[in-house]
Design a protein around this motif. Sequence first.
Motif, PDB file in Angstrom:
ATOM      1  N   VAL A  38       0.827  -1.203   0.000  1.00  0.00           N
ATOM      2  CA  VAL A  38       0.000   0.000   0.000  1.00  0.00           C
ATOM      3  C   VAL A  38       0.864   1.257   0.000  1.00  0.00           C
ATOM      4  N   ILE A  39       0.254   2.365  -0.391  1.00  0.00           N
ATOM      5  CA  ILE A  39       0.929   3.659  -0.383  1.00  0.00           C
ATOM      6  C   ILE A  39       0.598   4.338   0.934  1.00  0.00           C
ATOM      7  N   GLY A  40       1.613   4.795   1.630  1.00  0.00           N
ATOM      8  CA  GLY A  40       1.397   5.448   2.916  1.00  0.00           C
ATOM      9  C   GLY A  40       2.678   6.104   3.404  1.00  0.00           C
ATOM     10  N   ASN A  41       2.743   6.294   4.722  1.00  0.00           N
ATOM     11  CA  ASN A  41       3.906   6.969   5.279  1.00  0.00           C
ATOM     12  C   ASN A  41       3.994   6.712   6.782  1.00  0.00           C
ATOM     13  N   GLU A  42       5.120   7.085   7.358  1.00  0.00           N
ATOM     14  CA  GLU A  42       5.373   7.000   8.804  1.00  0.00           C
ATOM     15  C   GLU A  42       5.248   5.562   9.336  1.00  0.00           C
ATOM     16  N   TRP A  43       5.821   4.604   8.576  1.00  0.00           N
ATOM     17  CA  TRP A  43       5.711   3.180   8.902  1.00  0.00           C
ATOM     18  C   TRP A  43       6.236   2.880  10.302  1.00  0.00           C
ATOM     19  N   SER A  74       5.174   3.546  13.214  1.00  0.00           N
ATOM     20  CA  SER A  74       5.119   4.618  14.206  1.00  0.00           C
ATOM     21  C   SER A  74       3.657   4.828  14.588  1.00  0.00           C
ATOM     22  N   PRO A  75       3.390   5.563  15.654  1.00  0.00           N
ATOM     23  CA  PRO A  75       1.998   5.861  16.011  1.00  0.00           C
ATOM     24  C   PRO A  75       1.261   6.655  14.925  1.00  0.00           C
ATOM     25  N   ARG A  76       1.990   7.301  14.027  1.00  0.00           N
ATOM     26  CA  ARG A  76       1.384   8.100  12.955  1.00  0.00           C
ATOM     27  C   ARG A  76       1.295   7.335  11.628  1.00  0.00           C
ATOM     28  N   GLU A  77       1.591   6.028  11.647  1.00  0.00           N
ATOM     29  CA  GLU A  77       1.548   5.227  10.419  1.00  0.00           C
ATOM     30  C   GLU A  77       0.169   5.340   9.774  1.00  0.00           C
ATOM     31  N   HIS A  78       0.154   5.472   8.445  1.00  0.00           N
ATOM     32  CA  HIS A  78      -1.120   5.559   7.738  1.00  0.00           C
ATOM     33  C   HIS A  78      -0.968   5.110   6.287  1.00  0.00           C
ATOM     34  N   ILE A  79      -2.109   4.748   5.686  1.00  0.00           N
ATOM     35  CA  ILE A  79      -2.146   4.431   4.263  1.00  0.00           C
ATOM     36  C   ILE A  79      -3.117   5.384   3.585  1.00  0.00           C
ATOM     37  N   LEU A  80      -2.982   5.522   2.271  1.00  0.00           N
ATOM     38  CA  LEU A  80      -3.888   6.368   1.500  1.00  0.00           C
ATOM     39  C   LEU A  80      -5.005   5.491   0.933  1.00  0.00           C
ATOM     40  N   ILE A  81      -6.161   5.575   1.541  1.00  0.00           N
ATOM     41  CA  ILE A  81      -7.304   4.769   1.119  1.00  0.00           C
ATOM     42  C   ILE A  81      -7.649   5.045  -0.343  1.00  0.00           C
ATOM     43  N   SER A  82      -7.549   6.282  -0.763  1.00  0.00           N
ATOM     44  CA  SER A  82      -7.902   6.646  -2.137  1.00  0.00           C
ATOM     45  C   SER A  82      -7.003   5.970  -3.172  1.00  0.00           C
ATOM     46  N   ALA A  83      -5.805   5.526  -2.771  1.00  0.00           N
ATOM     47  CA  ALA A  83      -4.870   4.891  -3.703  1.00  0.00           C
ATOM     48  C   ALA A  83      -5.074   3.378  -3.796  1.00  0.00           C
TER      49      ALA A  83
END
Length: 60
Positions: free
Chosen positions: A28-33, A35-44
């Motif tokens: 998946v495309i995301g950032n801050e792996w 970490s507490p701020r880890e996230h993915i881009l649902i739209s992608a």
Amino acid sequence: MSATRSSFGSDGNFTSGVGTSTLDGLGVIGNEWHSPREHILISALPRREALLRHMILRLR
């Protein structure tokens, strides 16, 4: 084709480290792996799914 190195925890680090061609980065495309701020881009997600489906069907 160019070779790159990563300091992250991909299994591709092991295979490329011994000289094996490695295809990585298809998650998946995301950032801050990791970490507490880890996230993915649902739209992608639909675009990523289409890419993976195309690649799998081409290998069959």
